[in-house]
Structure formats: C-alpha cells, structure tokens
Enzyme design. Structure first.
Site, PDB file in Angstrom:
ATOM      1  N   ILE A 170     -10.172 -22.665  -5.040  1.00 56.95           N
ATOM      2  CA  ILE A 170     -11.120 -23.723  -5.425  1.00 56.95           C
ATOM      3  C   ILE A 170     -12.512 -23.202  -5.770  1.00 56.95           C
ATOM      4  O   ILE A 170     -13.384 -23.976  -6.148  1.00 56.95           O
ATOM      5  CB  ILE A 170     -11.222 -24.833  -4.344  1.00 56.95           C
ATOM      6  CG1 ILE A 170     -11.626 -24.259  -2.993  1.00 56.95           C
ATOM      7  CG2 ILE A 170      -9.917 -25.616  -4.249  1.00 56.95           C
ATOM      8  CD1 ILE A 170     -11.966 -25.317  -1.946  1.00 56.95           C
ATOM      9  N   GLY A 171     -12.733 -21.896  -5.637  1.00 54.74           N
ATOM     10  CA  GLY A 171     -14.013 -21.342  -6.088  1.00 54.74           C
ATOM     11  C   GLY A 171     -15.183 -21.661  -5.178  1.00 54.74           C
ATOM     12  O   GLY A 171     -16.203 -22.192  -5.617  1.00 54.74           O
ATOM     13  N   VAL A 172     -15.021 -21.367  -3.891  1.00 61.25           N
ATOM     14  CA  VAL A 172     -16.144 -21.561  -2.964  1.00 61.25           C
ATOM     15  C   VAL A 172     -16.359 -20.283  -2.174  1.00 61.25           C
ATOM     16  O   VAL A 172     -15.467 -19.458  -2.043  1.00 61.25           O
ATOM     17  CB  VAL A 172     -15.893 -22.726  -1.972  1.00 61.25           C
ATOM     18  CG1 VAL A 172     -15.840 -24.045  -2.699  1.00 61.25           C
ATOM     19  CG2 VAL A 172     -14.645 -22.494  -1.142  1.00 61.25           C
ATOM     20  N   HIS A 227       0.819  -1.227   0.000  1.00 64.57           N
ATOM     21  CA  HIS A 227       0.000   0.000   0.000  1.00 64.57           C
ATOM     22  C   HIS A 227       0.845   1.267   0.000  1.00 64.57           C
ATOM     23  O   HIS A 227       0.372   2.341  -0.323  1.00 64.57           O
ATOM     24  CB  HIS A 227      -1.014   0.000   1.157  1.00 64.57           C
ATOM     25  CG  HIS A 227      -0.436   0.343   2.504  1.00 64.57           C
ATOM     26  ND1 HIS A 227      -0.113  -0.611   3.447  1.00 64.57           N
ATOM     27  CD2 HIS A 227      -0.137   1.534   3.070  1.00 64.57           C
ATOM     28  CE1 HIS A 227       0.361  -0.009   4.527  1.00 64.57           C
ATOM     29  NE2 HIS A 227       0.348   1.296   4.326  1.00 64.57           N
ATOM     30  N   ASP A 276       0.081  -7.535   1.556  1.00 64.14           N
ATOM     31  CA  ASP A 276       0.566  -6.155   1.654  1.00 64.14           C
ATOM     32  C   ASP A 276       2.093  -6.090   1.678  1.00 64.14           C
ATOM     33  O   ASP A 276       2.675  -5.309   2.424  1.00 64.14           O
ATOM     34  CB  ASP A 276      -0.033  -5.452   2.880  1.00 64.14           C
ATOM     35  CG  ASP A 276       0.078  -3.927   2.763  1.00 64.14           C
ATOM     36  OD1 ASP A 276       0.366  -3.427   1.652  1.00 64.14           O
ATOM     37  OD2 ASP A 276      -0.107  -3.234   3.771  1.00 64.14           O
ATOM     38  N   GLY A 282       3.557   6.740   7.892  1.00 64.65           N
ATOM     39  CA  GLY A 282       4.886   6.876   7.287  1.00 64.65           C
ATOM     40  C   GLY A 282       5.827   5.782   7.765  1.00 64.65           C
ATOM     41  O   GLY A 282       6.858   5.524   7.177  1.00 64.65           O
ATOM     42  N   ASN A 283       5.466   5.133   8.885  1.00 69.27           N
ATOM     43  CA  ASN A 283       6.255   3.998   9.367  1.00 69.27           C
ATOM     44  C   ASN A 283       5.923   2.728   8.617  1.00 69.27           C
ATOM     45  O   ASN A 283       6.577   1.716   8.774  1.00 69.27           O
ATOM     46  CB  ASN A 283       5.925   3.711  10.838  1.00 69.27           C
ATOM     47  CG  ASN A 283       6.967   4.256  11.760  1.00 69.27           C
ATOM     48  OD1 ASN A 283       7.853   4.954  11.324  1.00 69.27           O
ATOM     49  ND2 ASN A 283       6.880   3.947  13.021  1.00 69.27           N
ATOM     50  N   SER A 284       4.843   2.739   7.859  1.00 73.70           N
ATOM     51  CA  SER A 284       4.425   1.554   7.126  1.00 73.70           C
ATOM     52  C   SER A 284       5.561   1.076   6.239  1.00 73.70           C
ATOM     53  O   SER A 284       6.149   1.878   5.518  1.00 73.70           O
ATOM     54  CB  SER A 284       3.227   1.875   6.243  1.00 73.70           C
ATOM     55  OG  SER A 284       2.057   1.530   6.912  1.00 73.70           O
TER      56      SER A 284
END
Length: 290
Positions: A190-192, A30, A60, A133-135
C-alpha cells in the site's frame, strides 16, 4: 560467462529437501541466489544438475527441480499445528560438504519474528546444531516429517552458537505453491512507511498511551494508501477487521491480501476513527543488498 583462466569458479554449499516425486526441491534463496549452475548431490552419492523454478528473497525460499529419475523417496510434509515448544527435532543437512549429517535438539520457541534476517519472518527456533552449509536443509520431527527449512544460525562468528532458525513448513509450502503456479510470489502493498507506536509516540499524538497500532510516518505520493486518503501521522489500528499491533503484522496482513484487492483500514486521525478503503498494489521487488 567466459572467465579469465586464472579465476577459479567459486562453489558454495547448501542443503535442500526433496519434496515430491517429480523432483521438486526446497532450499533457501540465499543458497542459490548467486549460482550460475547448481549441482545436487543425492543421498546415494549421485550428482545431478538442478534448475531454478523460482525463488522468494523475502522469505528466503527457493524451488529447484531435478530430473525425476529413480529419485530417493521424497520427504512427507508435516503439520505445523503439531509442532510444540519442547518437541525433539532433527536438523538434516550437509555442513562443510562432509556428507549428510543429522543433529538433534528441541524446539525452543515458535513464531519468532524479530530476528532481522528476512522481511517476512515466523521462525521455529531450535537448539539443534545448524552449521554453515546446513542452510536449506530439513528440520524434521521424530516421525521424519518435514516441519521446517533450516535457514540461519544466530552467531557472532559464523559457527553454531546453539540457536538455529527454520522457516516453518506451512510458510515454505505456501511460497513453494505460489512459485510453482506463478513462478514467484506476488504480495499486496500500500505504499506506507510504518513505525511501531510506542507509549511516548501515542501521547505525543494525543492518544491514550494504551493505544495499539502502527503510525504511518510516511505515505508514498500517488501510492495506494495516499489514493485511498491516508495521511502521514495516521495511526492504523486494523486491517479488514483484524487488529494491527506492529509493523511486522501490518506487512503480513497487507502482503496476504494480494495486489488488486480492497483493504479496509481503520485509522485514528487526531481523535477521530476513520475507515479508509484502499486498492492494494503489488509489492515492488526488494532492492538487492550486497
């Protein structure tokens, strides 16, 4: 692109961690997701351009590279096994762009996963002050080894409320290696549409209220699970022999199997236990949230 003269380019701040002498930097997705170009300020005050090798919005994590010329010493990656609740930790970053700062605190919890920030979560929770800003900055132990990438503050007003979350070093490293090797992270799918099994839900499905598992409230038509015989209303209790207690665990179990492999699902349908063999697909890219 060409900007109208009255529009200032917007600059935003974040931190990053130099992890190799080749100039590889770990930061948050991000922090760089909207960037056209990225300037990295090194600890000695030099500014260098960085290029994005790849990033993974679901954990992230992003990986950048800078020219490996006279770089500061890269950080040593710690072992997550050596991190325990109560350990003293230091959060390093560049909050508000004022230059490098260090705050200290302790690890207040490990394996926090219902925070609702990322799809795949397994945070180290700390009370070291993490400011905007620490991210993307480093969470280190008292020996200076990297144990996490600071990713978020839990806050009502954007300021630090005394709880910070960091992505543990083992997860960051796994994602980084995948990005360096393949340019991104591919995960099994798996599409659930899974839902946690509550006592009430178990009883309404005619199961003992102590049943642990995940209800498949939806099964994508023509998706991997449907092709393998899964039906809406099935209760999934294990994947490849490992019990599945909640949705988050299921996401991680399937993600780790990787596309194109076989997953053995143990399910309860009405009162029968069935084994389904499912060929995992590739997890689609998340839709961008604005």
């Amino acid at each position: 692109g060409d900007q109208p003269p009255d529009e200032e380019p917007i600059s935003s701040l974040g931190s990053g961690v130099l992890v190799s002498p080749e100039g590889i930097i770990l930061t948050n997705h991000h922090v760089i997701s909207d960037a056209d170009e990225i300037d990295v300020a090194l600890a000695d005050g030099r500014k260098v351009k960085a290029k994005i090798i790849g990033s993974d919005p679901e954990t992230d994590i992003a990986v950048l590279k800078i020219e490996p010329k006279q770089l500061p010493t890269p950080i040593t990656l710690g072992k997550i096994e050596s991190v325990h609740v109560g350990d003293v930790v230091l959060a390093i970053g560049n909050p508000f762009g004022v230059g490098q700062t260090v705050t200290s605190g302790i690890v207040s919890a490990m394996g926090r996963d219902h925070v609702g920030i990322n799809t795949f979560e397994n945070f180290i929770q700390t009370d070291a002050a993490i400011n905007p800003g620490n991210s993307g900055g480093a969470l280190v132990d008292t020996r200076g080894n990297l144990i996490g990438i600071n990713t978020a503050i839990y806050s009502n007003n954007g300021g630090s409320m005394g709880i910070g979350f960091a992505i543990p070093v083992n997860l960051a490293k796994q994602v980084m290696e995948s990005i360096l090797k393949n340019g991104g992270v591919t995960r099994g799918w798996i599409g659930v549409e899974p839902q946690n099994l509550s006592k009430e839900l178990a009883e309404s499905l005619g199961l003992p209220s102590s049943t642990e598992g995940v209800v498949l409230s939806g099964v994508l038509e023509g998706g991997p699970a449907a092709r393998g015989g899964a039906k809406p209303g099935d209760v999934l209790i294990a994947v490849n022999g490992n019990t599945t207690k909640d949705v988050r665990q299921l996401l991680n179990q399937i993600a780790q199997i990787g596309p194109g492999n076989e997953a053995n699902l143990k399910i309860l349908r009405k009162d029968k236990e069935l084994e389904l063999k499912i060929q995992t697909g590739k997890r689609p890219k998340p839709k961008t949230l604005n």
